[in-house]
Design an enzyme around this catalytic site. Structure first.
Site, PDB file in Angstrom:
ATOM      1  N   GLU A  26      10.322  -5.665  -6.822  1.00  0.00           N
ATOM      2  CA  GLU A  26       9.355  -6.137  -5.815  1.00  0.00           C
ATOM      3  C   GLU A  26       8.762  -7.497  -6.202  1.00  0.00           C
ATOM      4  O   GLU A  26       7.544  -7.705  -6.172  1.00  0.00           O
ATOM      5  CB  GLU A  26       8.220  -5.102  -5.633  1.00  0.00           C
ATOM      6  CG  GLU A  26       8.687  -3.701  -5.299  1.00  0.00           C
ATOM      7  CD  GLU A  26       9.155  -3.535  -3.859  1.00  0.00           C
ATOM      8  OE1 GLU A  26       9.323  -4.551  -3.176  1.00  0.00           O
ATOM      9  OE2 GLU A  26       9.376  -2.389  -3.446  1.00  0.00           O
ATOM     10  N   GLN A  36       9.456  -8.628   3.147  1.00  0.00           N
ATOM     11  CA  GLN A  36       8.521  -7.523   2.925  1.00  0.00           C
ATOM     12  C   GLN A  36       7.341  -7.953   2.039  1.00  0.00           C
ATOM     13  O   GLN A  36       6.712  -7.123   1.396  1.00  0.00           O
ATOM     14  CB  GLN A  36       9.249  -6.334   2.301  1.00  0.00           C
ATOM     15  CG  GLN A  36      10.337  -5.771   3.206  1.00  0.00           C
ATOM     16  CD  GLN A  36      10.989  -4.524   2.631  1.00  0.00           C
ATOM     17  OE1 GLN A  36      10.330  -3.502   2.442  1.00  0.00           O
ATOM     18  NE2 GLN A  36      12.280  -4.600   2.341  1.00  0.00           N
ATOM     19  N   ARG A  90      10.569   1.438   8.024  1.00  0.00           N
ATOM     20  CA  ARG A  90      10.324   2.726   7.352  1.00  0.00           C
ATOM     21  C   ARG A  90      11.062   3.853   8.079  1.00  0.00           C
ATOM     22  O   ARG A  90      11.235   4.934   7.518  1.00  0.00           O
ATOM     23  CB  ARG A  90       8.824   3.079   7.329  1.00  0.00           C
ATOM     24  CG  ARG A  90       7.876   2.136   6.610  1.00  0.00           C
ATOM     25  CD  ARG A  90       8.328   1.749   5.239  1.00  0.00           C
ATOM     26  NE  ARG A  90       9.112   0.526   5.272  1.00  0.00           N
ATOM     27  CZ  ARG A  90       9.911   0.114   4.306  1.00  0.00           C
ATOM     28  NH1 ARG A  90      10.090   0.837   3.228  1.00  0.00           N
ATOM     29  NH2 ARG A  90      10.576  -1.028   4.408  1.00  0.00           N
TER      30      ARG A  90
END
Length: 784
Positions: free
Chosen positions: A226, A256, A615
């Site tokens: 991330e 993201q 999602r």
């Protein structure tokens, strides 16, 4: 080649096998990045890289545990245990435990959570006689956090006139002094907050070249998950540690990046190639999670952003259903529709409750869904609610633990010095604090040597303080000889906490006692587990560190597993669900009103919507309300621009039959226009005009405007019979009606007369209701 390599697609395989030099893996949503990270580490170890020389940084302990378990299944448990793998904060806390003495910290320093930090700041605001309405503790805490994450120390702040001017403009010219005092107070207490774990690691690596060289040699291979979520402080630590060998692999997705509000810098990933010109770039573009409709719809949204790394996410999954767009009458009707839709799917398709997730922009939106779920007995859980470890009784016992391990922990001392009550009141505490501040010592130092200082505290109270000090010291001695559970159980019993709670026989008191027992059960599990691990640490000190570094994603309760999930979109990152409902899709709500000032803010909101949509595995639903209560007033809403930005091929627009016939309650000055006559005003930007999908609605389902709009009457405007004059006289069984809260319904029965006239109505989303018609705001629904 190892069998696990054969499980990878070509792009994943290339990223796993390229082990040397800097590299960036751009991982689209649902593209298997965790698998790539896991297998890459396993491959390094199979190639002969010592597991002690691999550093893997994640954003949750849960992610680290899952990766380590997968690696253990490939290379064996004993080798996997040697990996330095965990969150930024947990890994650097481990380094600071070893090296922190160089900065003047004890190895058993306390880690303050957000609440502890807030209490220190609140105390300082009070001690400096500052207006707490201007110097709001959370605002001050946020400013200090921002400075730390940008490596601005109190000393550096004094050399930044621009920051001082900004704070003065915000009517908070004392921020610098509060920051300095906060830093000194934490240091005296032998405590670091979460931001300090990064700031102090940076300081350690900068001030002590030998320490930097030691960890550069230790961590020859560095992997960062991330990477788009890293802040400036994290970026600098990784850059420093990797500068010798440059075997750094970062994995992330710029699409993201949604945490700018807490310091994340998207430039870290966008500029990676500038930092490492020789970096290899790999793109994971195959989505394994979602249907083609969802993947392509998400692509059509994120394409509107200017600042992004080029990639083309695709999937070989089934085409799937279109994304449903549902217009609700109000926020309550929105909650009822979602609850009914979930209940129907659960009943008809036998889907577990945990398959469903509701995502909203702000926590306050959960209320309407909670109400609707409770009415239908649908089990649900809210992420980000009060954590088990934030409950008062748990914090009280944990404060005893912390004080036993670190006597200088000022917040723990304040919390338990008179709990349970032992005759040491606030006046006594104020005197201890004043002497401690004047002597520049910790409160513990003053309490431990209370006869040496002119505190003005009477002899009996001084003796009670000394008794308390001796008890805490005895706990500290026990903590050095026994495991965490034995010490914790002893403290819970002898401190008087369990006795005090067991005397409270109310349901709340019983619950508090049960929570303490549950905490002790958890500590027992921890102690037993650590005893089974090679080089395990079953001490109370290690337990406290383990708990302090838990993230929200690590606090799953098995009892919560089969429940509908409700959470903000920010909390949903990294999760996936078969059915996802993205609610409140309205301008000024999502995108947020606060994001309209700059393109970069708006692009972050769009990335947030992209995260929400991706999602979903099987189906996605977008809902918005015609009217919504905000700040206690009912306001007209307009659909979010993000709905308009989705290619219409992927949408199934559903406009209920109330169309243009809905008349709002009295709070609204005029009846709403129908979508045909309404234009969407979006300020002075390039997004004006009528939303495209509204035009689509008109084509698919024409809405005939009513001949007459009639406002609903207030109670005071009712006629002599007691009935609201707007209630149709010809209301009868079978009539379709519209209610401003419950939405569309069918009259099942009318009883009574005059002021006692009642109706039993079955609402499509809210179920059966018995309404007294003189108060009911009903209109007949006309079909378009």
């Amino acid at each position: 080649m190892s069998s696990y390599i054969d499980q990878l697609n070509d792009a994943q395989k290339q990223a796993v096998l390229a082990t040397e030099g800097p590299m960036m893996v751009i991982a689209g949503a649902g593209s298997g990045k965790t698998r790539v990270l896991t297998y890459r580490i396993a491959h390094l170890m199979e190639k002969g890289v010592d597991s002690f020389q691999i550093l893997s940084l994640t954003f949750t302990n849960k992610a680290a545990r899952e990766m380590k378990e997968r690696i253990a299944s490939i290379v064996g448990e004993s080798e996997a245990k040697n990996l330095w793998m965990g969150t930024f904060h947990s890994v650097f806390a481990r380094i600071l435990r070893i090296e922190g003495d160089k900065l003047g910290y004890p190895s058993n320093f306390t880690i303050y959570d957000s609440e502890d930090s807030l209490k220190v700041i609140s105390s300082l605001i009070k001690e400096n006689n500052l207006d707490k309405d201007i110097y709001k503790p959370k605002s001050v805490q946020g400013r200090i956090s921002s400075y730390k994450n940008n490596l601005i120390t109190p000393k550096a702040y004094q050399n930044r006139p621009d920051l001082q001017e900004n704070d003065a403009t915000a009517r908070m010219p004392m921020i610098g002094q509060l920051y300095t005092a906060y830093t000194e107070r934490c240091f005296r207490a032998g405590a670091m907050d979460f931001d300090d774990l990064l700031l102090k690691t940076n300081e350690l690596l900068h001030r002590f070249p030998d320490v930097l060289a030691k960890y550069q040699e230790r961590f020859k291979y560095i992997l960062v998950d991330e990477y788009q979520d890293t802040n400036h402080s994290q970026y600098l630590i990784v850059k420093a540690l990797a500068s010798r060998f440059e075997n750094v692999c970062v994995v992330g997705d710029d699409a993201q990046s949604i945490y700018a509000f807490r310091g994340a810098n998207i430039r870290n990933i966008l500029n990676f190639q500038k930092d490492y010109p020789d970096a290899k770039i790999f793109k994971l573009e195959q989505n394994y999670r979602s249907t083609q409709n969802i993947v392509e719809a998400a692509n059509s949204i994120i394409a509107k952003n200017r600042d992004q790394l080029e990639k083309n996410v695709w999937t070989s999954n089934d085409k799937g259903e279109q994304i449903v767009v549902h217009k609700a009458v109000s926020d309550s009707d929105e909650g009822n529709w979602v609850a009914s839709n979930i209940f129907e799917s659960h009943q008809n398709n036998h889907e577990p409750w945990s398959s469903f997730c509701i995502l909203y922009r702000t926590n306050s939106q959960s209320r309407a869904f909670e109400d609707a779920f409770r009415k239908r007995n649908i089990p649900y859980r809210i992420y980000g609610g009060l954590s088990f470890y934030q409950r008062k009784e748990i914090k009280d016992l944990m404060a005893y633990f912390r004080l036993a391990i670190n006597n200088s922990d000022e917040e723990a001392f304040r919390r338990v010095i008179n709990y349970p009550a032992r005759g040491i009141g606030q006046t006594t505490m104020d005197r201890l604090i004043n002497v401690a501040n004047s002597q520049e010592k910790s409160i513990w130092d003053i309490a431990e040597n209370i006869y040496l200082y002119p505190t003005g505290i009477n002899k009996p109270t001084q003796q009670r303080i000394l008794d308390f000090v001796e008890r805490i010291k005895s706990y500290g001695v026990l903590a050095q000889k026994h495991d965490a559970f034995d010490v914790a159980a002893h403290i819970a019993k002898t401190s008087g906490l369990i006795k005090a709670m067991s005397e409270d026989k109310t349901p709340e008191g019983v619950t508090r006692t049960e929570n303490i027992q549950e905490l002790l059960n958890g500590i027992k599990d921890f102690s037993e587990e650590q005893k089974q691990i090679e080089d395990g640490d079953a001490t109370l000190a290690y337990y406290l560190q383990d708990i302090a570094l838990l993230t929200d994603a690590d606090k799953d309760n098995p009892e919560d597993m089969n429940k509908v999930n409700l959470m903000t979109i920010h909390l949903a990152k990294g999760l996936e669900f078969p059915y996802v409902y993205i609610v409140g899709m309205e301008e000024n709500l999502f995108p947020s009103m606060m994001s309209m000032n700059t393109r970069s803010d708006l692009e972050e909101e769009r990335r947030l919507f992209y995260v929400a949509l991706t999602r979903a595995e099987k189906r996605a639903y977008l809902t918005y309300a015609h009217v919504r209560y905000r700040w206690g007033k009912l306001i007209d809403c307009e659909p979010s621009r993000f709905i308009e930005e989705i290619d219409e091929r992927f949408l199934d627009i559903r406009v209920p039959e109330f169309g243009g016939f809905y008349s709002p309650p009295d709070e609204v000055k005029a009846a709403f226009d129908s979508p045909q006559s309404r234009t969407v005003s979006r300020g002075n930007d390039s997004f004006g005009g009528k939303p495209r999908f509204m035009k689509k609605q008109q084509e698919q389902k024409p809405i005939v405007p009513p001949k007459k709009h009639q406002k609903l009457k207030t109670v005071s405007e009712m006629n002599d019979s007691g009935e609201a004059s707007n209630v149709p006289d010809d209301l009868e069984k079978g009539t379709r009606v519209i209610h401003d809260r419950f939405g569309l319904g069918t009259v099942k029965e009318i009883t009574g007369s005059g002021a006692d006239r009642k109706a039993i109505i079955f609402f499509d989303n809210a179920g059966e209701k018995r309404l007294l018609l003189k108060f009911a705001k009903l209109q007949k629904a006309r079909k378009s």
